[in-house]
Each structure stands twice: as structure tokens, then as C-alpha cells.
Design a protein around this motif. Structure first.
Motif, short mmCIF file in Angstrom:
data_model
loop_
_atom_site.label_atom_id
_atom_site.label_comp_id
_atom_site.label_asym_id
_atom_site.label_seq_id
_atom_site.Cartn_x
_atom_site.Cartn_y
_atom_site.Cartn_z
N PRO A 35 13.52 10.22 -7.81
CA PRO A 35 12.70 9.45 -6.87
C PRO A 35 13.07 7.97 -6.93
CG PRO A 35 11.40 10.10 -8.77
CD PRO A 35 12.73 10.73 -8.92
N LYS A 36 12.79 7.30 -5.85
CA LYS A 36 13.19 5.90 -5.69
C LYS A 36 12.38 4.95 -6.56
CE LYS A 36 14.12 2.62 -2.03
NZ LYS A 36 14.18 2.40 -0.60
N LEU A 37 11.14 5.34 -6.91
CA LEU A 37 10.25 4.47 -7.68
C LEU A 37 10.16 4.94 -9.13
CD1 LEU A 37 7.34 4.21 -5.11
CD2 LEU A 37 9.20 2.58 -5.47
N SER A 77 0.85 -1.19 0.00
CA SER A 77 0.00 0.00 0.00
C SER A 77 0.89 1.24 0.00
CB SER A 77 -0.90 0.01 1.24
OG SER A 77 -0.13 0.26 2.40
N ILE A 78 0.30 2.39 -0.31
CA ILE A 78 1.04 3.66 -0.29
C ILE A 78 1.62 3.89 1.11
CG2 ILE A 78 0.86 6.17 -0.60
CD1 ILE A 78 0.41 4.68 -3.24
N ALA A 79 0.82 3.65 2.14
CA ALA A 79 1.28 3.84 3.52
C ALA A 79 2.46 2.93 3.83
CB ALA A 79 0.14 3.59 4.51
N GLN A 80 2.41 1.69 3.38
CA GLN A 80 3.52 0.77 3.62
C GLN A 80 4.79 1.23 2.91
OE1 GLN A 80 1.37 -2.73 2.30
NE2 GLN A 80 1.66 -3.65 4.32
N ILE A 81 4.64 1.74 1.70
CA ILE A 81 5.80 2.25 0.97
C ILE A 81 6.40 3.43 1.71
CG2 ILE A 81 6.56 3.41 -1.15
CD1 ILE A 81 4.49 1.61 -2.64
N ASN A 82 5.56 4.32 2.22
CA ASN A 82 6.05 5.49 2.97
C ASN A 82 6.69 5.10 4.29
OD1 ASN A 82 5.54 7.62 1.19
ND2 ASN A 82 3.41 7.76 1.84
N ASN A 83 6.26 3.99 4.90
CA ASN A 83 6.75 3.60 6.22
C ASN A 83 7.88 2.59 6.19
OD1 ASN A 83 4.95 5.25 7.58
ND2 ASN A 83 3.34 3.71 7.53
N LEU A 109 11.98 0.14 0.99
CA LEU A 109 11.89 -0.94 0.02
C LEU A 109 13.26 -1.29 -0.51
CD1 LEU A 109 8.83 0.11 -2.19
CD2 LEU A 109 8.87 -1.52 -0.31
N LYS A 110 13.51 -2.57 -0.63
CA LYS A 110 14.73 -3.02 -1.27
C LYS A 110 14.55 -2.86 -2.77
CE LYS A 110 15.79 -6.38 2.28
NZ LYS A 110 15.93 -7.78 2.62
N PRO A 111 15.62 -2.68 -3.52
CA PRO A 111 15.47 -2.62 -4.98
C PRO A 111 14.73 -3.85 -5.49
CG PRO A 111 17.67 -1.94 -4.36
CD PRO A 111 17.00 -2.47 -3.11
N GLN A 148 9.35 -0.04 -10.30
CA GLN A 148 10.68 -0.57 -10.03
C GLN A 148 11.29 0.29 -8.95
OE1 GLN A 148 12.25 -3.31 -11.60
NE2 GLN A 148 13.80 -3.02 -10.01
N ALA A 149 11.63 -0.31 -7.82
CA ALA A 149 12.28 0.42 -6.73
C ALA A 149 13.78 0.35 -6.93
CB ALA A 149 11.89 -0.16 -5.38
#
Length: 136
Positions: free
Chosen positions: A125-127, A39-45, A48-50, A119-120
Motif C-alpha cells: 500500500p502507498k501509505l 481527510s480519508i475522502a481527499q486521500i482516496n480522491n 498524494l505526492k511522496p 508516510q506516502a
């Protein structure tokens, strides 16, 4: 169950469900691929590994510089094209994720709800956008 009741035996117990992972949540509908969903919240919290991930949300901002699909196509000093995606239709940019646009985004509209494959990486930006589709 009815047949079991008529035979006088109890129905078999349902198998125990596995606890959901704290890092990955399930999308609101069946995933189209085996790519992990965040989720967006999980990505913000989370950091993320590549790798490749899916997420879902509303496009709250589009900054697409004409003829600037990658950092190498941009004039000096120009930002790479990006979109902001939030869980809420009118969500704050503070709770949004920033996704770099490197693919054709025809059909992507501000206010629309989409499912994104990203793709992280380690850049900013990371994404980076891999693909998108209208969310169900």
C-alpha cells in the motif's frame, strides 16, 4: 465594540479570511504538527505526492501477521500487515484507505477513532504508519 460605540465610532471590520485550499482540509481540532492534514475522502480522491501527512478515521480492519512488521520479515507469499481506516465507524472497505503497519500498534483497536501520521510513498500500500494517537 462597546467602547467604540460609546466613542461614536464603528468597530474595525474583521480581516477577510483566506479561502481554504481545495486539496487540504483542516482537522477537527488543532494539529499537533506542521504536517498537512488530508481527510480519508481527499486521500482516496487525490494522488498524494511522496511525503508525510496526517489523517483521521476509524479502524475498520486489522490484519497484523505475527512477526511480520515489514515486508522483509514476512514469510514468502504473506502480505505485509495492514489496517483499513474509514471516515465512518462501519464504513465500506471500498471507501477506506489501507495503511501498512511497520511500527508497534499496541493500543490500536478495531472500531477506535485515531489520528494517523503516515508516510506516502510509491509502493503498495502507498501509505505507511508513522504514528497514531486517539482522536479527540
Amino acid at each position: 465594540e462597546r467602547a467604540a460605540a460609546e466613542r461614536g465610532s464603528a468597530p474595525a471590520p474583521a480581516p477577510a479570511s483566506k479561502p481554504a485550499s481545495a486539496a487540504v482540509s483542516k482537522p477537527s481540532y488543532a494539529a499537533s504538527t506542521s504536517v498537512p492534514f488530508y481527510s480519508i475522502a481527499q486521500i482516496n480522491n487525490n494522488s498524494l505526492k511522496p511525503g508525510m501527512y496526517e489523517t483521521e478515521g476509524y479502524v475498520t480492519f486489522i490484519n497484523q501477521i505475527k512477526g511480520c512488521k515489514t515486508q522483509y520479515d514476512c514469510p514468502p507469499g504473506a502480505d505485509t500487515s495492514v489496517i483499513l481506516v474509514n471516515e465512518q465507524k462501519n464504513g465500506s472497505s471500498d471507501t477506506s484507505i489501507r495503511i501498512k503497519i511497520t511500527k508497534d500498534t499496541q493500543g490500536l483497536e478495531k472500531g477506535g477513532r485515531y489520528r494517523f501520521t503516515v508516510q506516502a510513498g510509491t509502493g503498495t500500500p502507498k501509505l505507511e504508519l508513522v504514528k497514531f494517537q486517539t482522536a479527540h
